[in-house]
Design an enzyme around this catalytic site. Structure first.
Site, PDB file in Angstrom:
ATOM      1  N   THR A 170     -23.046 -31.705 -23.989  1.00 27.86           N
ATOM      2  CA  THR A 170     -22.120 -31.253 -25.025  1.00 27.86           C
ATOM      3  C   THR A 170     -21.385 -30.003 -24.534  1.00 27.86           C
ATOM      4  O   THR A 170     -21.970 -29.144 -23.868  1.00 27.86           O
ATOM      5  CB  THR A 170     -22.840 -30.944 -26.350  1.00 27.86           C
ATOM      6  OG1 THR A 170     -23.687 -29.801 -26.200  1.00 27.86           O
ATOM      7  CG2 THR A 170     -23.676 -32.140 -26.809  1.00 27.86           C
ATOM      8  N   GLY A 171     -20.102 -29.933 -24.856  1.00 26.10           N
ATOM      9  CA  GLY A 171     -19.302 -28.792 -24.436  1.00 26.10           C
ATOM     10  C   GLY A 171     -19.215 -28.647 -22.934  1.00 26.10           C
ATOM     11  O   GLY A 171     -19.252 -27.540 -22.400  1.00 26.10           O
ATOM     12  N   ASN A 190     -16.789 -29.128 -20.780  1.00 27.53           N
ATOM     13  CA  ASN A 190     -15.486 -29.021 -20.135  1.00 27.53           C
ATOM     14  C   ASN A 190     -15.266 -27.679 -19.438  1.00 27.53           C
ATOM     15  O   ASN A 190     -14.295 -27.500 -18.706  1.00 27.53           O
ATOM     16  CB  ASN A 190     -14.360 -29.253 -21.151  1.00 27.53           C
ATOM     17  CG  ASN A 190     -14.383 -28.261 -22.287  1.00 27.53           C
ATOM     18  OD1 ASN A 190     -15.124 -28.448 -23.240  1.00 27.53           O
ATOM     19  ND2 ASN A 190     -13.580 -27.202 -22.202  1.00 27.53           N
ATOM     20  N   SER A 191     -16.164 -26.702 -19.644  1.00 30.84           N
ATOM     21  CA  SER A 191     -16.004 -25.402 -18.994  1.00 30.84           C
ATOM     22  C   SER A 191     -17.345 -24.689 -18.951  1.00 30.84           C
ATOM     23  O   SER A 191     -18.331 -25.128 -19.547  1.00 30.84           O
ATOM     24  CB  SER A 191     -14.975 -24.537 -19.747  1.00 30.84           C
ATOM     25  OG  SER A 191     -15.433 -24.246 -21.062  1.00 30.84           O
ATOM     26  N   GLY A 192     -17.375 -23.563 -18.249  1.00 29.53           N
ATOM     27  CA  GLY A 192     -18.543 -22.695 -18.248  1.00 29.53           C
ATOM     28  C   GLY A 192     -19.834 -23.363 -17.806  1.00 29.53           C
ATOM     29  O   GLY A 192     -19.866 -24.146 -16.859  1.00 29.53           O
ATOM     30  N   TYR A 229     -25.045 -14.648 -33.379  1.00 29.57           N
ATOM     31  CA  TYR A 229     -25.278 -15.395 -32.142  1.00 29.57           C
ATOM     32  C   TYR A 229     -26.747 -15.313 -31.722  1.00 29.57           C
ATOM     33  O   TYR A 229     -27.383 -16.337 -31.428  1.00 29.57           O
ATOM     34  CB  TYR A 229     -24.379 -14.850 -31.034  1.00 29.57           C
ATOM     35  CG  TYR A 229     -24.474 -15.614 -29.736  1.00 29.57           C
ATOM     36  CD1 TYR A 229     -23.956 -16.896 -29.624  1.00 29.57           C
ATOM     37  CD2 TYR A 229     -25.092 -15.052 -28.618  1.00 29.57           C
ATOM     38  CE1 TYR A 229     -24.047 -17.604 -28.428  1.00 29.57           C
ATOM     39  CE2 TYR A 229     -25.184 -15.744 -27.430  1.00 29.57           C
ATOM     40  CZ  TYR A 229     -24.655 -17.023 -27.338  1.00 29.57           C
ATOM     41  OH  TYR A 229     -24.754 -17.713 -26.159  1.00 29.57           O
TER      42      TYR A 229
END
Length: 351
Positions: free
Chosen positions: A24-25, A27-29, A209
């Protein structure tokens, strides 16, 4: 959804990937670094980047294809963790594709996506940090575990910021406030515990966070007791990774340093400031290891700082909180949660 095959049509079935892993997620980092490591390590893998922004995800797919091991496959599917309907739709489409043998059996899931920014709310009315990082993944995991083929592994990206003892090692200018736990129902509304009573906007952002990252650890430990034999889950702290997108809503000067200066100083920072600072490639490879390393085949319900298994925070071993989080998350997402499958005595860390 856009599928990007990286194999030559002349290759036979034996050359096709044998397992699907979802990030998941991705596309970067960190997620991108994890996907790159998964793809370069073996031609057996079909990696799906599950992302909200399909355009950015497709750009990542194009780049990842260039370094993928010959025969590996990479594609993207739409998943917005800020929408329970999107999570349900993703799971339904994935199930259809698995049943049709359009993609290899599901053997891995990396719960990586997260948000950190000004207080907002999801499409379902949940505070976004908690809603995306915890509730979206909670629903996704409960829907996907029945679709997994054993052996299978799940990795949950947490963070050292959930642990006050770890935060004490971080320079004050780079630290976030310690978690302020509240009931899950209150956290879903955006209401933190009493420790957050006097927070300004910046402290509120950081504390939500760190509190959600504590929820990620509770979730991991609760899930470890509910997974059937042959499926495991572990939590992961990637360390501080300058250059990632988590600073997108910070002041301009901080964003500039985060993206343009600090990434070039990582070796120096690691030497003189903090050991747990890494590039996204380093942390991505360590995260991928939880999915692929044969030595971790039976490791379940543990917490890793990079490559090291370590204890999580003292607070994170509160079994009552973990159980309340599981019950309330089921109510908030409208599902019947996974039942217990393993005895609690396997997890002596719980109080």
């Amino acid at each position: 959804m856009g599928s990007m095959r990286t194999i030559n049509d002349s290759l036979g079935p034996a050359s096709l990937p044998q397992e699907t892993v979802i990030v998941t997620g991705g596309n970067s980092g960190l997620g991108y670094g994890c996907a790159a490591a998964l793809l370069s390590a073996s031609p057996r893998r079909h990696v799906i980047l599950a992302c909200r922004d399909i355009g950015r995800a497709q750009e990542a797919v194009e780049t990842l294809r260039e370094s993928a091991s010959p025969g590996a496959q990479i594609e993207t599917m739409v998943l917005d963790l800020a929408s329970l309907a999107s999570v349900q739709s993703f799971a339904s489409k994935l199930e259809e594709r698995l049943k049709a043998a359009e993609i290899p059996p599901l053997h891995g899931l990396v719960c990586n996506a997260a948000v950190q920014g000004a207080r907002t709310f999801t499409a379902d009315g949940f505070e976004s940090t908690f809603g995306v990082s915890h509730l979206g993944h909670y629903l996704l995991v409960n829907l996907l575990v029945p679709l997994m083929e054993k052996p299978a592994r799940i990795a949950v990206v947490a963070s050292g910021v959930h642990d006050p003892a770890e935060l004490a090692k971080v320079p004050a200018s780079m630290a976030v406030p310690v978690p302020a736990w509240n009931t899950p129902m209150a956290l879903a509304k955006g209401d933190l515990g009493p420790a957050a009573a006097n927070d300004d906007a910046a402290a509120d952002r950081g504390r939500r966070y760190s509190t959600t990252k504590l929820a990620n650890v509770y979730f991991t430990y609760g899930l470890a007791q509910r997974l059937p034999q042959g499926i495991t889950v572990n939590a992961f702290d990637p360390g501080l990774m300058p250059g990632t997108g988590l600073a997108r809503e910070y002041p301009a000067a901080v964003r500039f340093a985060w993206h343009n200066i600090l990434p070039k100083l990582i070796p120096l920072l690691r030497l003189v400031l903090l050991k747990n600072i890494h590039t996204t490639e380093e942390s991505g490879a360590a995260l991928a290891r939880l999915i692929v390393d044969p030595a971790l085949r039976s490791t379940n319900g543990k917490y890793f700082e990079g490559l090291r298994e370590i204890p999580s925070s003292v607070e994170s071993y509160d079994k009552d909180r973990a159980e309340e989080l599981w019950r309330d998350s089921a109510t908030l997402t409208g599902i019947e949660p996974l039942p217990y499958a393993r005895p609690t005595k396997l997890y002596p860390g719980f109080k």
